[in-house]
Design a protein around this motif. Sequence first.
Motif, mmCIF file in Angstrom:
data_model
loop_
_atom_site.group_PDB
_atom_site.id
_atom_site.type_symbol
_atom_site.label_atom_id
_atom_site.label_comp_id
_atom_site.label_asym_id
_atom_site.label_seq_id
_atom_site.Cartn_x
_atom_site.Cartn_y
_atom_site.Cartn_z
ATOM 1 N N ASN A 1 33.995 35.340 23.542
ATOM 2 C CA ASN A 1 34.531 36.662 23.888
ATOM 3 C C ASN A 1 34.507 36.944 25.394
ATOM 4 O O ASN A 1 34.023 37.996 25.838
ATOM 5 N N PRO A 2 35.063 36.031 26.197
ATOM 6 C CA PRO A 2 35.000 36.221 27.655
ATOM 7 C C PRO A 2 35.786 37.433 28.161
ATOM 8 O O PRO A 2 35.411 38.020 29.172
ATOM 9 N N LEU A 3 36.843 37.814 27.444
ATOM 10 C CA LEU A 3 37.646 38.937 27.955
ATOM 11 C C LEU A 3 36.929 40.269 27.737
ATOM 12 O O LEU A 3 37.079 41.205 28.517
ATOM 13 N N ALA A 4 36.130 40.327 26.686
ATOM 14 C CA ALA A 4 35.399 41.557 26.398
ATOM 15 C C ALA A 4 34.352 41.824 27.484
ATOM 16 O O ALA A 4 33.930 42.957 27.683
ATOM 17 N N ARG A 5 33.958 40.766 28.184
ATOM 18 C CA ARG A 5 32.911 40.918 29.212
ATOM 19 C C ARG A 5 33.476 41.328 30.573
ATOM 20 O O ARG A 5 32.721 41.744 31.459
ATOM 21 N N ILE A 6 34.762 41.156 30.747
ATOM 22 C CA ILE A 6 35.354 41.449 32.060
ATOM 23 C C ILE A 6 35.397 42.953 32.313
ATOM 24 O O ILE A 6 35.597 43.731 31.407
ATOM 25 N N GLY A 7 35.219 43.318 33.556
ATOM 26 C CA GLY A 7 35.324 44.736 33.904
ATOM 27 C C GLY A 7 33.964 45.420 33.897
ATOM 28 O O GLY A 7 33.799 46.514 34.424
ATOM 29 N N GLY A 8 32.960 44.790 33.320
ATOM 30 C CA GLY A 8 31.620 45.361 33.293
ATOM 31 C C GLY A 8 30.709 44.682 34.307
ATOM 32 O O GLY A 8 31.130 44.352 35.409
ATOM 33 N N GLU A 9 29.478 44.436 33.900
ATOM 34 C CA GLU A 9 28.484 43.891 34.821
ATOM 35 C C GLU A 9 28.486 42.361 34.903
ATOM 36 O O GLU A 9 27.872 41.787 35.785
ATOM 37 N N ALA A 10 29.147 41.706 33.969
ATOM 38 C CA ALA A 10 29.109 40.236 33.942
ATOM 39 C C ALA A 10 29.584 39.680 35.288
ATOM 40 O O ALA A 10 30.474 40.247 35.915
ATOM 41 N N PRO A 11 28.969 38.570 35.752
ATOM 42 C CA PRO A 11 29.388 38.035 37.043
ATOM 43 C C PRO A 11 30.836 37.585 37.000
ATOM 44 O O PRO A 11 31.276 36.949 36.039
ATOM 45 N N CYS A 12 31.584 37.952 38.014
ATOM 46 C CA CYS A 12 32.963 37.487 38.163
ATOM 47 C C CYS A 12 33.418 37.861 39.568
ATOM 48 O O CYS A 12 32.721 38.584 40.268
ATOM 49 N N SER A 13 34.539 37.337 39.987
ATOM 50 C CA SER A 13 35.050 37.663 41.324
ATOM 51 C C SER A 13 36.426 38.294 41.208
ATOM 52 O O SER A 13 37.337 37.718 40.611
ATOM 53 N N TRP A 14 36.550 39.460 41.801
ATOM 54 C CA TRP A 14 37.835 40.163 41.800
ATOM 55 C C TRP A 14 38.554 39.948 43.121
ATOM 56 O O TRP A 14 37.939 40.011 44.192
ATOM 57 N N PHE A 15 39.843 39.738 43.039
ATOM 58 C CA PHE A 15 40.708 39.681 44.220
ATOM 59 C C PHE A 15 41.668 40.848 44.075
ATOM 60 O O PHE A 15 42.520 40.844 43.180
ATOM 61 N N LEU A 16 41.471 41.862 44.911
ATOM 62 C CA LEU A 16 42.202 43.109 44.687
ATOM 63 C C LEU A 16 43.496 43.180 45.497
ATOM 64 O O LEU A 16 43.502 42.958 46.707
ATOM 65 N N ALA A 17 44.571 43.520 44.803
ATOM 66 C CA ALA A 17 45.882 43.637 45.452
ATOM 67 C C ALA A 17 45.988 45.004 46.129
ATOM 68 O O ALA A 17 45.366 45.964 45.690
ATOM 69 N N HIS A 18 46.783 45.057 47.204
ATOM 70 C CA HIS A 18 46.944 46.327 47.918
ATOM 71 C C HIS A 18 48.167 47.098 47.461
ATOM 72 O O HIS A 18 48.404 48.207 47.898
ATOM 73 N N THR A 19 48.971 46.450 46.640
ATOM 74 C CA THR A 19 50.190 47.118 46.194
ATOM 75 C C THR A 19 50.242 47.021 44.670
ATOM 76 O O THR A 19 49.349 46.451 44.059
ATOM 77 N N ASN A 20 51.270 47.605 44.066
ATOM 78 C CA ASN A 20 51.384 47.467 42.614
ATOM 79 C C ASN A 20 52.602 46.587 42.298
ATOM 80 O O ASN A 20 53.469 46.391 43.146
ATOM 81 N N PRO A 21 52.681 46.057 41.080
ATOM 82 C CA PRO A 21 53.745 45.099 40.757
ATOM 83 C C PRO A 21 55.149 45.656 40.956
ATOM 84 O O PRO A 21 56.046 44.959 41.412
ATOM 85 N N ARG A 22 55.320 46.934 40.650
ATOM 86 C CA ARG A 22 56.648 47.531 40.755
ATOM 87 C C ARG A 22 57.104 47.593 42.219
ATOM 88 O O ARG A 22 58.212 47.190 42.557
ATOM 89 N N ALA A 23 56.207 48.060 43.072
ATOM 90 C CA ALA A 23 56.535 48.166 44.501
ATOM 91 C C ALA A 23 56.745 46.768 45.094
ATOM 92 O O ALA A 23 57.659 46.551 45.891
ATOM 93 N N ALA A 24 55.918 45.813 44.677
ATOM 94 C CA ALA A 24 56.032 44.448 45.215
ATOM 95 C C ALA A 24 57.365 43.828 44.808
ATOM 96 O O ALA A 24 58.035 43.173 45.610
ATOM 97 N N ARG A 25 57.771 44.059 43.575
ATOM 98 C CA ARG A 25 59.034 43.496 43.096
ATOM 99 C C ARG A 25 60.218 44.125 43.842
ATOM 100 O O ARG A 25 61.159 43.454 44.233
ATOM 101 N N LYS A 26 60.124 45.429 44.055
ATOM 102 C CA LYS A 26 61.216 46.114 44.780
ATOM 103 C C LYS A 26 61.313 45.580 46.203
ATOM 104 O O LYS A 26 62.402 45.379 46.722
ATOM 105 N N ARG A 27 60.174 45.373 46.826
ATOM 106 C CA ARG A 27 60.192 44.866 48.203
ATOM 107 C C ARG A 27 60.810 43.470 48.238
ATOM 108 O O ARG A 27 61.568 43.117 49.121
#
Length: 381
Positions: free
Chosen positions: A248-274
């Motif tokens: 159940n690895p997906l159930a653990r994401i978003g909480g305290e479980a160790p993982c690394s996030w790479f955060l985007a500065h834009t959203n998919p809609r704006a990126a696609r339009k650009r």
Amino acid sequence: MATIKPQWANAKRIVVKIGTSLLADKKTGALNRAWLAALVDDVAALKAKGKQVILVSSGAIALGRKALELPSGPLKLEDSQAAAAVGQIALAHAYEEAFKAAELVAAQILLTLGDTEQRRRYLNARSTMETLLRAGAVPVVNENDTVATNEIRYGDNDRLAARVASMMSADCLVLLSDVDGFYTSEPGRDAGAQLIREVTEITPEIEAMAGDTGAELSRGGMVTKIEAAKIAMAAGAHMVIASGKADNPLARIGGEAPCSWFLAHTNPRAARKRWIAGALEPRGAVVIDDGAAAALKSGKSLLPAGVSLVEGTFERGDAIVIRDSNGHELGRGLSAYSDRDAQAIIGHKSSEISRLLGYRGRDELIHRDDMALKQGADKDE
Ligand code: GLU
């Protein structure tokens, strides 16, 4: 109760890459069915929350290698392609069975580099996957290893998954592998290695760290994961590297479980339009009437009926300019028809398209999602 990361809680469309090491036993190459069943439960739980999930699964070569009894160690290209031809059947079958047990439908999609990079096919792959998602199915993507040659293959599913996330305007890309995130150096070799929980920019330092950590056994160490992060972030998708080793690895994401996030500065809609507005060289243009111009400004798609003139030579999926009756550029978009077909259907109702062309194409000449209007004119801005 751990707080759930908003990037995860709010994600509507999620692409999950599953590495070979999770699916196939390292020694025997046998498929890990119990793990797969638990993963399917995770996917079902996400879908029950109204999210759409696309899987990008490796494992074909490992499964085929076992069936063909190929020797261990690196395989020659033709051997790995032969192994993929055998293993992909088993892989697809395993997904079909596992999803069926959860009363879900799996769909197999095999892509090559060209499918995600050439505009015409890009539009096709995207709309097929959109149709599957609308119908509630779970697309399971892999590279079409059997036909891809050295020059035109991804070779690793990290980048393939990132391209799929970009192509499908996903909000989140999850790379599940046998490491639990991105470390400052290789954890196995350096006791001081630290997990980086959040990356907001791929700096030269980050790239240098990736060079040190070729941890994963299957192809796709940290270098390809950083490449994937660049593709995803540019497309407005957040990416997370997490361990898939526990059930159940997906159930653990978003909480305290160790993982690394790479955060985007834009959203998919704006990126696609650009991307549509800036990155593509327009091949032609359409001149539209005032009624169609008003419809576009209120957020609608461009129908053939509202077009009075087609200029240039273009194929389905090419970028074209949209002009008003005074010749002013209103925006740009990806044409669902070639210039020849567009000529034949302009001024007509969409219901007449199949009679005019002999096939049933899209109702829209340029779909709303494939359009970027000039500043001020776009309702989506
Ligand atoms: N497409 C390959 C397979 O299914 C996997 C590539 C990778 O491991 O990233 O075996």
